[in-house]
Design a protein around this motif. Structure first.
Motif, PDB file in Angstrom:
ATOM      1  N   VAL A 247       2.683  -0.160   8.730  1.00 50.66           N
ATOM      2  CA  VAL A 247       3.272  -0.918   9.827  1.00 50.66           C
ATOM      3  C   VAL A 247       2.539  -0.636  11.140  1.00 50.66           C
ATOM      4  O   VAL A 247       2.177  -1.561  11.886  1.00 50.66           O
ATOM      5  CB  VAL A 247       4.777  -0.594   9.975  1.00 50.66           C
ATOM      6  N   LEU A 248       2.298   0.649  11.430  1.00 50.54           N
ATOM      7  CA  LEU A 248       1.596   1.013  12.665  1.00 50.54           C
ATOM      8  C   LEU A 248       0.184   0.442  12.682  1.00 50.54           C
ATOM      9  O   LEU A 248      -0.294  -0.040  13.716  1.00 50.54           O
ATOM     10  CB  LEU A 248       1.535   2.536  12.802  1.00 50.54           C
ATOM     11  N   GLY A 249      -0.486   0.505  11.536  1.00 51.06           N
ATOM     12  CA  GLY A 249      -1.840  -0.018  11.455  1.00 51.06           C
ATOM     13  C   GLY A 249      -1.894  -1.520  11.670  1.00 51.06           C
ATOM     14  O   GLY A 249      -2.770  -2.038  12.377  1.00 51.06           O
ATOM     15  N   LEU A 250      -0.934  -2.237  11.067  1.00 49.97           N
ATOM     16  CA  LEU A 250      -0.912  -3.691  11.230  1.00 49.97           C
ATOM     17  C   LEU A 250      -0.634  -4.087  12.674  1.00 49.97           C
ATOM     18  O   LEU A 250      -1.058  -5.148  13.138  1.00 49.97           O
ATOM     19  CB  LEU A 250       0.147  -4.292  10.299  1.00 49.97           C
ATOM     20  N   ILE A 251       0.081  -3.233  13.416  1.00 57.24           N
ATOM     21  CA  ILE A 251       0.386  -3.527  14.819  1.00 57.24           C
ATOM     22  C   ILE A 251      -0.776  -3.166  15.742  1.00 57.24           C
ATOM     23  O   ILE A 251      -1.154  -3.944  16.627  1.00 57.24           O
ATOM     24  CB  ILE A 251       1.657  -2.768  15.266  1.00 57.24           C
ATOM     25  N   PHE A 252      -1.377  -1.980  15.524  1.00 56.59           N
ATOM     26  CA  PHE A 252      -2.326  -1.436  16.499  1.00 56.59           C
ATOM     27  C   PHE A 252      -3.789  -1.429  16.052  1.00 56.59           C
ATOM     28  O   PHE A 252      -4.676  -1.279  16.895  1.00 56.59           O
ATOM     29  CB  PHE A 252      -1.941   0.009  16.860  1.00 56.59           C
ATOM     30  N   SER A 253      -4.051  -1.573  14.775  1.00 49.73           N
ATOM     31  CA  SER A 253      -5.437  -1.442  14.311  1.00 49.73           C
ATOM     32  C   SER A 253      -6.320  -2.598  14.777  1.00 49.73           C
ATOM     33  O   SER A 253      -5.883  -3.755  14.838  1.00 49.73           O
ATOM     34  CB  SER A 253      -5.473  -1.352  12.783  1.00 49.73           C
ATOM     35  N   ASP A 254      -7.563  -2.270  15.079  1.00 49.53           N
ATOM     36  CA  ASP A 254      -8.552  -3.294  15.442  1.00 49.53           C
ATOM     37  C   ASP A 254      -9.147  -3.950  14.202  1.00 49.53           C
ATOM     38  O   ASP A 254      -9.847  -4.956  14.322  1.00 49.53           O
ATOM     39  CB  ASP A 254      -9.688  -2.659  16.262  1.00 49.53           C
ATOM     40  N   TYR A 255      -8.888  -3.369  13.035  1.00 51.30           N
ATOM     41  CA  TYR A 255      -9.481  -3.870  11.786  1.00 51.30           C
ATOM     42  C   TYR A 255      -8.352  -4.205  10.816  1.00 51.30           C
ATOM     43  O   TYR A 255      -7.603  -3.330  10.395  1.00 51.30           O
ATOM     44  CB  TYR A 255     -10.399  -2.816  11.166  1.00 51.30           C
ATOM     45  N   ASN A 256      -8.228  -5.482  10.481  1.00 54.74           N
ATOM     46  CA  ASN A 256      -7.130  -5.915   9.625  1.00 54.74           C
ATOM     47  C   ASN A 256      -7.593  -6.607   8.341  1.00 54.74           C
ATOM     48  O   ASN A 256      -6.804  -7.295   7.685  1.00 54.74           O
ATOM     49  CB  ASN A 256      -6.195  -6.859  10.401  1.00 54.74           C
ATOM     50  N   GLU A 257      -8.870  -6.412   7.970  1.00 57.14           N
ATOM     51  CA  GLU A 257      -9.341  -6.959   6.704  1.00 57.14           C
ATOM     52  C   GLU A 257      -8.713  -6.172   5.554  1.00 57.14           C
ATOM     53  O   GLU A 257      -8.563  -4.953   5.630  1.00 57.14           O
ATOM     54  CB  GLU A 257     -10.860  -6.887   6.602  1.00 57.14           C
ATOM     55  N   VAL A 258      -8.331  -6.867   4.492  1.00 56.42           N
ATOM     56  CA  VAL A 258      -7.631  -6.232   3.364  1.00 56.42           C
ATOM     57  C   VAL A 258      -8.437  -5.078   2.780  1.00 56.42           C
ATOM     58  O   VAL A 258      -7.892  -4.015   2.476  1.00 56.42           O
ATOM     59  CB  VAL A 258      -7.327  -7.279   2.267  1.00 56.42           C
ATOM     60  N   GLY A 259      -9.749  -5.281   2.650  1.00 58.18           N
ATOM     61  CA  GLY A 259     -10.603  -4.233   2.088  1.00 58.18           C
ATOM     62  C   GLY A 259     -10.585  -2.967   2.928  1.00 58.18           C
ATOM     63  O   GLY A 259     -10.644  -1.846   2.395  1.00 58.18           O
ATOM     64  N   ILE A 260     -10.514  -3.122   4.246  1.00 57.29           N
ATOM     65  CA  ILE A 260     -10.478  -1.959   5.150  1.00 57.29           C
ATOM     66  C   ILE A 260      -9.096  -1.319   5.146  1.00 57.29           C
ATOM     67  O   ILE A 260      -8.959  -0.094   5.123  1.00 57.29           O
ATOM     68  CB  ILE A 260     -10.874  -2.380   6.579  1.00 57.29           C
ATOM     69  N   ILE A 261      -8.055  -2.159   5.155  1.00 59.35           N
ATOM     70  CA  ILE A 261      -6.686  -1.637   5.182  1.00 59.35           C
ATOM     71  C   ILE A 261      -6.421  -0.696   4.011  1.00 59.35           C
ATOM     72  O   ILE A 261      -5.856   0.389   4.173  1.00 59.35           O
ATOM     73  CB  ILE A 261      -5.660  -2.793   5.160  1.00 59.35           C
ATOM     74  N   PHE A 262      -6.842  -1.100   2.825  1.00 59.27           N
ATOM     75  CA  PHE A 262      -6.509  -0.332   1.627  1.00 59.27           C
ATOM     76  C   PHE A 262      -7.648   0.565   1.157  1.00 59.27           C
ATOM     77  O   PHE A 262      -7.657   1.007  -0.002  1.00 59.27           O
ATOM     78  CB  PHE A 262      -6.073  -1.281   0.504  1.00 59.27           C
ATOM     79  N   SER A 263      -8.582   0.880   2.055  1.00 64.04           N
ATOM     80  CA  SER A 263      -9.582   1.890   1.734  1.00 64.04           C
ATOM     81  C   SER A 263      -9.070   3.246   2.196  1.00 64.04           C
ATOM     82  O   SER A 263      -8.176   3.339   3.034  1.00 64.04           O
ATOM     83  CB  SER A 263     -10.919   1.560   2.412  1.00 64.04           C
ATOM     84  N   ASP A 264      -9.613   4.298   1.632  1.00 61.61           N
ATOM     85  CA  ASP A 264      -9.238   5.685   1.965  1.00 61.61           C
ATOM     86  C   ASP A 264      -7.793   6.027   1.604  1.00 61.61           C
ATOM     87  O   ASP A 264      -7.219   6.972   2.155  1.00 61.61           O
ATOM     88  CB  ASP A 264      -9.456   5.972   3.459  1.00 61.61           C
ATOM     89  N   LEU A 265      -7.213   5.316   0.655  1.00 60.69           N
ATOM     90  CA  LEU A 265      -5.847   5.641   0.234  1.00 60.69           C
ATOM     91  C   LEU A 265      -5.772   6.955  -0.546  1.00 60.69           C
ATOM     92  O   LEU A 265      -4.682   7.441  -0.835  1.00 60.69           O
ATOM     93  CB  LEU A 265      -5.259   4.499  -0.613  1.00 60.69           C
ATOM     94  N   GLU A 266      -6.938   7.514  -0.856  1.00 58.09           N
ATOM     95  CA  GLU A 266      -6.928   8.817  -1.544  1.00 58.09           C
ATOM     96  C   GLU A 266      -6.304   9.911  -0.683  1.00 58.09           C
ATOM     97  O   GLU A 266      -5.894  10.955  -1.199  1.00 58.09           O
ATOM     98  CB  GLU A 266      -8.343   9.213  -1.964  1.00 58.09           C
ATOM     99  N   TYR A 267      -6.217   9.667   0.630  1.00 57.95           N
ATOM    100  CA  TYR A 267      -5.532  10.636   1.489  1.00 57.95           C
ATOM    101  C   TYR A 267      -4.048  10.737   1.127  1.00 57.95           C
ATOM    102  O   TYR A 267      -3.443  11.801   1.253  1.00 57.95           O
ATOM    103  CB  TYR A 267      -5.692  10.266   2.968  1.00 57.95           C
ATOM    104  N   LEU A 268      -3.468   9.643   0.674  1.00 59.82           N
ATOM    105  CA  LEU A 268      -2.074   9.660   0.238  1.00 59.82           C
ATOM    106  C   LEU A 268      -1.920  10.443  -1.063  1.00 59.82           C
ATOM    107  O   LEU A 268      -0.927  11.149  -1.260  1.00 59.82           O
ATOM    108  CB  LEU A 268      -1.550   8.234   0.063  1.00 59.82           C
ATOM    109  N   ILE A 269      -2.913  10.332  -1.944  1.00 56.88           N
ATOM    110  CA  ILE A 269      -2.891  11.109  -3.193  1.00 56.88           C
ATOM    111  C   ILE A 269      -2.985  12.598  -2.867  1.00 56.88           C
ATOM    112  O   ILE A 269      -2.252  13.420  -3.432  1.00 56.88           O
ATOM    113  CB  ILE A 269      -4.049  10.675  -4.122  1.00 56.88           C
ATOM    114  N   ALA A 270      -3.877  12.936  -1.938  1.00 58.22           N
ATOM    115  CA  ALA A 270      -4.026  14.336  -1.528  1.00 58.22           C
ATOM    116  C   ALA A 270      -2.753  14.836  -0.848  1.00 58.22           C
ATOM    117  O   ALA A 270      -2.334  15.987  -1.044  1.00 58.22           O
ATOM    118  CB  ALA A 270      -5.220  14.481  -0.587  1.00 58.22           C
ATOM    119  N   PHE A 271      -2.121  13.969  -0.060  1.00 53.35           N
ATOM    120  CA  PHE A 271      -0.863  14.321   0.619  1.00 53.35           C
ATOM    121  C   PHE A 271       0.215  14.630  -0.409  1.00 53.35           C
ATOM    122  O   PHE A 271       0.944  15.628  -0.288  1.00 53.35           O
ATOM    123  CB  PHE A 271      -0.448  13.146   1.516  1.00 53.35           C
TER     124      PHE A 271
END
Length: 276
Positions: free
Chosen positions: A130-154
């Motif tokens: 939600v925060l990213g969709l509001i404030f991010s300068d990059y809203n391409e789907v490929g960028i949004i769902f990249s680096d999700l491995e941080y959630l796995i590590a979390f």
């Protein structure tokens, strides 16, 4: 498995302190959104934290998982208290008399740990999205769902930490002493690391240190601040250069999972050996 989770849910929700801490924990996870509201003026300079890129995709996954991981101490208190209450209220003995096996008892605690970690991960995912969709300068789907491995590590980090707390609660049987032992163990890891640097070499000390439980969990998600463009720009002006590896490595997750297996088995072993 559902029956075991229901038993733990009833115990936790009927405990007023646990209920308050659980609610406070998830409120804090959500309150990371308040960072977006931080604004202040320094003379002619207007500073808005959200404009510094902390909510840009995919950086937000790194930043939010690192920040929210600090709130895990709230659930750590709940988990060690959960074990302490089992002994002080004699519910552990009553559960076993009522037909719950020792293996099922430990499994119920581990399921609770996993559920706490899973719900926390989903919370962070939703808030960050939600925060990213509001404030991010990059809203391409490929960028949004990249680096999700941080959630796995979390998720792995929380399961590892909560499993350690579960083991300490089983080992010490008093919540205050268990939390004290947690702080003591952090100091012990630091002392061992310092001695290794002093007596051997920093490279060897770093190698050994990465296998210690708390350090293994902490190193899953590295600090994200030096990745910020503003920090990189200042460093370049000062002639400094960051060459830090921020990536999530499977080998580091595997180390934490091995510790999870050890803590759960050690908890079960302690329960089997004790005269209740």
């Amino acid at each position: 498995m559902t029956r075991l989770l229901q038993i733990e849910a009833i115990k936790l929700w009927n405990n007023r302190s646990s209920r308050i801490l659980i609610i406070a924990y998830f409120v804090l996870l959500t309150s990371i959104a308040l960072i977006a509201a931080i604004k202040f003026d320094i003379g002619p300079i207007q500073f808005h934290l959200a404009d510094q890129g902390i909510f840009n995709f995919p950086y937000i996954w790194h930043f939010n998982t690192y920040i929210t991981a600090w709130f895990k101490l709230f659930l750590a208190i709940i988990i060690v208290s959960m074990m302490a209450n089992e002994y002080s209220n004699k519910t552990i003995k009553q559960n076993l008399i009522d037909g719950l096996s020792k293996k099922e008892f430990i499994l119920s605690k581990f399921i609770t740990v996993v559920v706490f970690a899973l719900i926390s991960t989903v919370f962070v995912f939703v808030v960050s999205l939600v925060l990213g969709l509001i404030f991010s300068d990059y809203n391409e789907v490929g960028i949004i769902f990249s680096d999700l491995e941080y959630l796995i590590a979390f998720f792995a980090k929380l399961v590892g930490f909560f499993s350690f707390c579960l083991f300490l609660g089983m080992l010490v049987k008093r919540s205050a002493f268990a939390l004290g032992f947690l702080v003591l163990w952090q100091a012990v890891e630091g002392i061992i690391y310092g001695l290794l640097v002093w007596r051997t070499s920093k490279s060897l000390a770093d190698t050994v240190h990465q296998f210690m439980p708390l350090e293994a969990m902490a190193s899953l998600i590295k600090e994200p601040f030096s990745r910020l463009g503003a920090v990189q720009s200042v460093a370049n002006q000062l002639g400094e250069e960051f060459s830090k590896d921020y990536a999530i490595h499977f080998s580091e997750i595997l180390i934490v999972l091995v510790w999870v297996a050890f803590f759960i088995y050690a908890s079960y072993w302690l329960l089997k050996k004790r005269d209740l």
